[in-house]
Design an enzyme around this catalytic site. Structure first.
Site, PDB file in Angstrom:
ATOM      1  N   TYR A 146       7.195  -9.615  -1.608  1.00  0.00           N
ATOM      2  CA  TYR A 146       7.263 -11.393  -0.967  1.00  0.00           C
ATOM      3  C   TYR A 146       6.616 -12.437  -1.909  1.00  0.00           C
ATOM      4  O   TYR A 146       7.504 -13.472  -1.168  1.00  0.00           O
ATOM      5  CB  TYR A 146       6.310 -11.609   0.815  1.00  0.00           C
ATOM      6  N   LYS A 195       3.175   4.119  -3.531  1.00  0.00           N
ATOM      7  CA  LYS A 195       4.413   4.864  -4.229  1.00  0.00           C
ATOM      8  C   LYS A 195       4.226   5.031  -4.946  1.00  0.00           C
ATOM      9  O   LYS A 195       5.355   4.794  -6.545  1.00  0.00           O
ATOM     10  CB  LYS A 195       5.759   3.756  -3.711  1.00  0.00           C
ATOM     11  N   ASP A 227       6.171   6.489   2.013  1.00  0.00           N
ATOM     12  CA  ASP A 227       7.470   7.247   2.485  1.00  0.00           C
ATOM     13  C   ASP A 227       6.888   8.902   3.353  1.00  0.00           C
ATOM     14  O   ASP A 227       7.397   8.666   4.992  1.00  0.00           O
ATOM     15  CB  ASP A 227       8.348   7.962   1.955  1.00  0.00           C
ATOM     16  N   ASP A 251       4.048  -4.577   6.378  1.00  0.00           N
ATOM     17  CA  ASP A 251       5.399  -5.435   7.225  1.00  0.00           C
ATOM     18  C   ASP A 251       5.750  -3.981   8.147  1.00  0.00           C
ATOM     19  O   ASP A 251       6.388  -4.287   8.784  1.00  0.00           O
ATOM     20  CB  ASP A 251       5.930  -6.281   6.492  1.00  0.00           C
ATOM     21  N   ASP A 255       5.185  -2.386  12.512  1.00  0.00           N
ATOM     22  CA  ASP A 255       6.258  -2.438  13.332  1.00  0.00           C
ATOM     23  C   ASP A 255       6.573  -1.003  14.014  1.00  0.00           C
ATOM     24  O   ASP A 255       6.882  -0.557  14.833  1.00  0.00           O
ATOM     25  CB  ASP A 255       7.469  -2.723  12.581  1.00  0.00           C
TER      26      ASP A 255
HETATM   27  C1  IPM Z   1       5.619 -10.056   9.892  1.00  0.00           C
HETATM   28  C2  IPM Z   1       7.230 -10.597   9.403  1.00  0.00           C
HETATM   29  C3  IPM Z   1       6.731 -11.521   8.727  1.00  0.00           C
HETATM   30  C4  IPM Z   1       6.452 -10.742   7.756  1.00  0.00           C
HETATM   31  C5  IPM Z   1       8.512 -12.588   8.377  1.00  0.00           C
HETATM   32  C6  IPM Z   1       8.522 -13.090   9.607  1.00  0.00           C
HETATM   33  C7  IPM Z   1       8.498 -13.068   6.900  1.00  0.00           C
HETATM   34  O1  IPM Z   1       7.450  -9.833   9.566  1.00  0.00           O
HETATM   35  O2  IPM Z   1       4.596 -10.714  10.296  1.00  0.00           O
HETATM   36  O3  IPM Z   1       5.497  -8.780   9.938  1.00  0.00           O
HETATM   37  O4  IPM Z   1       7.645  -9.656   6.707  1.00  0.00           O
HETATM   38  O5  IPM Z   1       5.725 -10.779   7.027  1.00  0.00           O
HETATM   39 MG    MG Z   2       7.528  -8.046  10.477  1.00  0.00          MG
END
Ligand code: IPM
Ligand code: MG
Length: 362
Positions: A146, A195, A227, A251, A255
């Site tokens: 990133y 990885k 993975d 990231d 989620d």
């Molecule tokens: C998070 C979000 C951010 C990230 C995005 C919005 C840039 O997805 O905080 O997880 O990837 O860090």
């Molecule tokens: Mg995120």
């Protein structure tokens, strides 16, 4: 105690959920005798609308002058929002990445806990969730893909895009130490995700994490390929205590981890540097589709505020009080729509904030 808090309400559901977190912080202030001063800061789409850029130097300066920053969420609907007509470096998300870097917030803690009361909202089978789970994702936040150089250009007549993934051993060592430190306060297990069967950056990650592990003989270290980790999170989430990983893997995996707890609306996060300063935000996005409807779940933001009390202000009793209040409200059967299940009482964003406040007393 005086708490100087920078507040970035942000976009989408951000203002609604931050309002509830501030309500809870105000309640904590009244009950425990703290003075809260808020400085409203602009970032993301809200900043683009006023200043034409997602983050100004002024916001960075004011954030630095605060003891901690509470953040809602940033970004809009990429298909319809004019913010996404701008070049990528001027879009809302660029502001978030830039402030993380400017404040050196390299350690992102995302706790994923399955509350007993929310088992109904968890998409996994009961035999998998039996006994619950409680993991801490330690995500590196200021390096990797990133933040690497990127470009889109025509090469040999073909449009070609490049992103680069770079980590140096110092960046890996400092986040690894944080991971082991937090494991010492928990169940003393670190699962380091990489990885390493493909990527050089992962091989350096693994080697460096192993070096750091030598200073923590009481902590069990396991390595897992990313993975496989994605699979293990739904197969056997109980095996995890601290998940230590780089920026993009963290990231994605956070989620996924949030979803197995029932909803992304429950996942708090703290982004820390070497000092007591931190930025606290829910892990979920700005959810523009439900913005303004008053139905967003404010719990992740409220739990992020609790993390702020704990990490930036050392107010453990107050942080415990907020977390316990959340559990009690869930136990009472109150739910926002994202975690609603049969037989429970559905309430809106503001009611959830009120109910949590009502349980905060000495
Ligand atoms: C998070 C979000 C951010 C990230 C995005 C919005 C840039 O997805 O905080 O997880 O990837 O860090
Ligand atoms: Mg995120």
């Amino acid at each position: 105690m005086k708490l100087n808090i920078g507040v970035i309400k942000g976009d989408g559901i951000g203002p609604e959920i931050v309002t509830e977190a501030m309500k809870v912080l105000d309640r904590v202030g009244r009950v425990y005798g703290h003075e809260l001063n808020y400085t409203q800061l602009l970032m993301g789409g809200a900043s683009i609308d006023v200043h034409g850029v997602p983050l100004t130097e002024e916001t960075i300066e004011l954030a630095k002058q605060s003891d901690a920053v509470l953040l809602g969420s940033i970004g809009g609907d990429a298909k319809t929002s004019p913010w996404y007509q701008l070049e990528p470096s001027k879009r809302p998300e660029a502001g978030l990445l830039k402030i993380r870097k400017a404040l050196n917030l390299f350690a992102n803690l995302r706790p994923a806990v399955l509350y007993d009361e929310l088992k109904g909202a968890c998409p996994l089978k009961e035999e998998i969730t039996e006994g619950g789970f409680d993991m801490m994702i330690m995500r590196e936040l200021t390096g990797g893909l990133y933040f690497g150089e990127r470009s889109t250009e025509v090469r040999d007549g073909v449009l070609t895009a490049t992103d680069t993934l770079t980590y140096n051993e110092d960046e890996i060592r400092r986040i690894a130490k944080r991971g082991f430190d937090i494991a010492m306060k928990r169940r003393r297990k670190v699962t380091s995700i990489d990885k390493a069967n493909v990527l050089d950056s992962s091989r350096l990650w693994r080697k460096t994490v192993e070096e750091v592990a030598k200073d923590y003989p009481e902590v069990t270290l396991e390595h897992m390929l990313v993975d496989n980790c994605a699979m293990q999170l739904v197969k056997n989430p109980r095996q995890f205590d601290v998940i230590l990983t780089e920026n993009m893997f963290g990231d994605i995996l956070s989620d996924e981890a949030s979803m197995v707890t029932g909803s992304i609306g429950m996942l708090a996060s703290a982004s820390l540097n070497e000092t007591k300063f931190g930025m606290y935000e829910p892990s979920g996005g700005s959810a523009p589709d439900i913005a303004g409807k008053g139905i967003a779940n404010p719990i992740a933001t409220i739990l992020s505020a609790a993390m702020m009390l704990r990490f930036s202000f050392d107010l453990d009793t107050e942080a415990d009080a907020v977390e316990t209040a959340v559990e009690k409200v869930l136990k009472d059967g109150y739910r926002t729509i994202d975690i609603m299940s049969e037989g429970k009482t559905q309430i809106d964003t503001a009611e959830m904030g009120d109910k949590i406040c009502a349980y905060i007393s000495k």
